[in-house]
Design an enzyme around this catalytic site. Structure first.
Site, PDB file in Angstrom:
ATOM      1  N   ASP A  53     111.159  15.433 -54.827  1.00  9.29           N
ATOM      2  CA  ASP A  53     112.233  15.405 -55.824  1.00  9.29           C
ATOM      3  C   ASP A  53     113.214  14.263 -55.607  1.00  9.29           C
ATOM      4  OD1 ASP A  53     113.230  16.489 -53.484  1.00  9.29           O
ATOM      5  OD2 ASP A  53     113.636  18.467 -54.320  1.00  9.29           O
ATOM      6  N   ASN A  67     118.792  30.134 -52.562  1.00 15.26           N
ATOM      7  CA  ASN A  67     118.409  31.009 -53.682  1.00 15.26           C
ATOM      8  C   ASN A  67     116.888  31.072 -53.860  1.00 15.26           C
ATOM      9  OD1 ASN A  67     117.818  28.534 -54.739  1.00 15.26           O
ATOM     10  ND2 ASN A  67     119.299  28.605 -56.408  1.00 15.26           N
ATOM     11  N   HIS A  84     114.790  28.448 -53.915  1.00 21.21           N
ATOM     12  CA  HIS A  84     114.127  27.336 -54.609  1.00 21.21           C
ATOM     13  C   HIS A  84     113.244  26.531 -53.667  1.00 21.21           C
ATOM     14  CE1 HIS A  84     117.862  24.677 -53.790  1.00 21.21           C
ATOM     15  NE2 HIS A  84     116.869  24.023 -53.254  1.00 21.21           N
ATOM     16  N   GLU A 105     114.407  25.722 -59.460  1.00 23.27           N
ATOM     17  CA  GLU A 105     115.432  26.758 -59.349  1.00 23.27           C
ATOM     18  C   GLU A 105     114.908  28.106 -59.873  1.00 23.27           C
ATOM     19  OE1 GLU A 105     117.945  26.276 -57.620  1.00 23.27           O
ATOM     20  OE2 GLU A 105     119.269  24.652 -58.246  1.00 23.27           O
TER      21      GLU A 105
HETATM   22  N1  LIG Z   1     115.649  19.745 -52.938  1.00 16.86           N
HETATM   23  C1  LIG Z   1     115.996  20.103 -51.608  1.00 16.86           C
HETATM   24  C2  LIG Z   1     114.979  21.090 -51.090  1.00 16.86           C
HETATM   25  O1  LIG Z   1     113.713  20.454 -50.982  1.00 16.86           O
HETATM   26  C3  LIG Z   1     115.429  21.646 -49.750  1.00 16.86           C
HETATM   27  O2  LIG Z   1     114.459  22.536 -49.260  1.00 16.86           O
HETATM   28  C4  LIG Z   1     116.752  22.347 -49.904  1.00 16.86           C
HETATM   29  C5  LIG Z   1     117.263  22.953 -48.626  1.00 16.86           C
HETATM   30  O3  LIG Z   1     117.970  21.984 -47.892  1.00 16.86           O
HETATM   31  P1  LIG Z   1     118.271  22.103 -46.352  1.00 16.86           P
HETATM   32  O4  LIG Z   1     116.963  21.854 -45.667  1.00 16.86           O
HETATM   33  O5  LIG Z   1     119.255  20.999 -46.077  1.00 16.86           O
HETATM   34  O6  LIG Z   1     118.796  23.446 -46.106  1.00 16.86           O
HETATM   35  O7  LIG Z   1     117.699  21.384 -50.360  1.00 16.86           O
HETATM   36  C6  LIG Z   1     117.415  20.653 -51.515  1.00 16.86           C
HETATM   37  O8  LIG Z   1     117.729  21.467 -52.588  1.00 16.86           O
END
Ligand SMILES: N[C@@H]1[C@@H](O)[C@H](O)[C@@H](COP(=O)(O)O)O[C@@H]1O
Length: 233
Positions: A62, A128, A130, A135
């Site tokens: 992404d 949440n 995702h 989402e």
């Molecule tokens: N798009 C990314 C996800 O790919 C990731 O898994 C999530 C959690 O982030 P973190 O690993 O910093 O908790 O954050 C973002 O939303």
């Protein structure tokens, strides 16, 4: 799903890297990669290793809409800093957040994924539930699309920005259908903030309201959890 419990993020990153190495020994060539703090330890192990990735391909999940790859908050920049500048790959793909025609960019990215079937997909998980930026409520049939980020996600990601107003509210993300086509999936989750999402993903019903629950329908998923992320199981 194969659940692996580890002491902390460092041990988790090491385990994930070992699975990648084993995959490479078995012919894995294309890696679906993720951003966020979760995979950072895995990237450190990749960088510190003597594994050669110069004939490998990466396809990232992404990117924020509106951010150029040189923007320090962009996911392209994150990947360059944490991995690609230290471990060159043959080709690295990240959606273009600056594309003027976002629909065309989604189609282009679907073409990239079709041309580069993912052998191993690395995932984190949002609070949440995702995955990527899919989402809650996203169709399991989704391919690459533009998302409006939820308040929960904007809040969780604001720590990387000076102020919350700077956090982009839209992103381009690989869809769940494409994630599910990966041959193997490694999902890592570290920390208490992920405990509820992890419980729902593993023990709840399979529902579009908790995107990661779709992984129950995939035949080859390794879930790596530290003690805090596993604390509600
Ligand atoms: N798009 C990314 C996800 O790919 C990731 O898994 C999530 C959690 O982030 P973190 O690993 O910093 O908790 O954050 C973002 O939303």
């Amino acid at each position: 799903m194969d659940v692996m419990r580890v002491k902390n993020a460092d041990e988790g990153g090491k385990k994930a890297f070992e699975i990648l190495k084993e995959g490479i020994a078995n012919g894995a060539n294309t890696f679906g990669l993720a951003t966020g703090s979760t995979p950072e330890t895995m990237y450190s192990y990749m960088v510190a290793s003597d594994v050669d990735f110069s004939d490998k391909v990466s396809v990232n999940l992404d990117e924020y809409v509106g951010l150029d790859g040189n923007d320090e908050q962009s996911y392209r920049y994150f990947m360059d800093q944490h991995l690609f500048n230290h471990k060159p790959f043959k080709k690295t793909y990240v959606p273009n957040g600056k594309a003027t025609d976002l629909d065309a960019e989604c189609q282009r990215y679907d073409g990239v994924i079709a041309d580069n079937p993912i052998d191993i997909q690395v995932l984190g998980i949002g609070q949440n539930g995702h995955i990527g930026f899919n989402e809650p409520g996203t169709s399991f049939d989704a391919t690459t699309h533009v998302v409006e980020l939820t308040d929960s996600t904007v809040n969780a990601n604001k720590r990387y920005f000076d102020k919350i107003e700077d956090v982009p509210t839209r992103a381009l993300t690989m869809g769940i259908q494409s994630i599910m086509k990966s041959k193997k999936i490694i999902l890592m989750a570290f920390g208490k903030a992920k405990a509820d999402a992890v419980k729902s993903m593993l023990e709840g019903e399979v529902t579009e309201n908790l995107p990661a629950s779709v992984l129950q329908n995939h035949g080859d998923v390794v879930v790596i959890l530290d003690e805090d992320a596993a604390s509600k199981l």
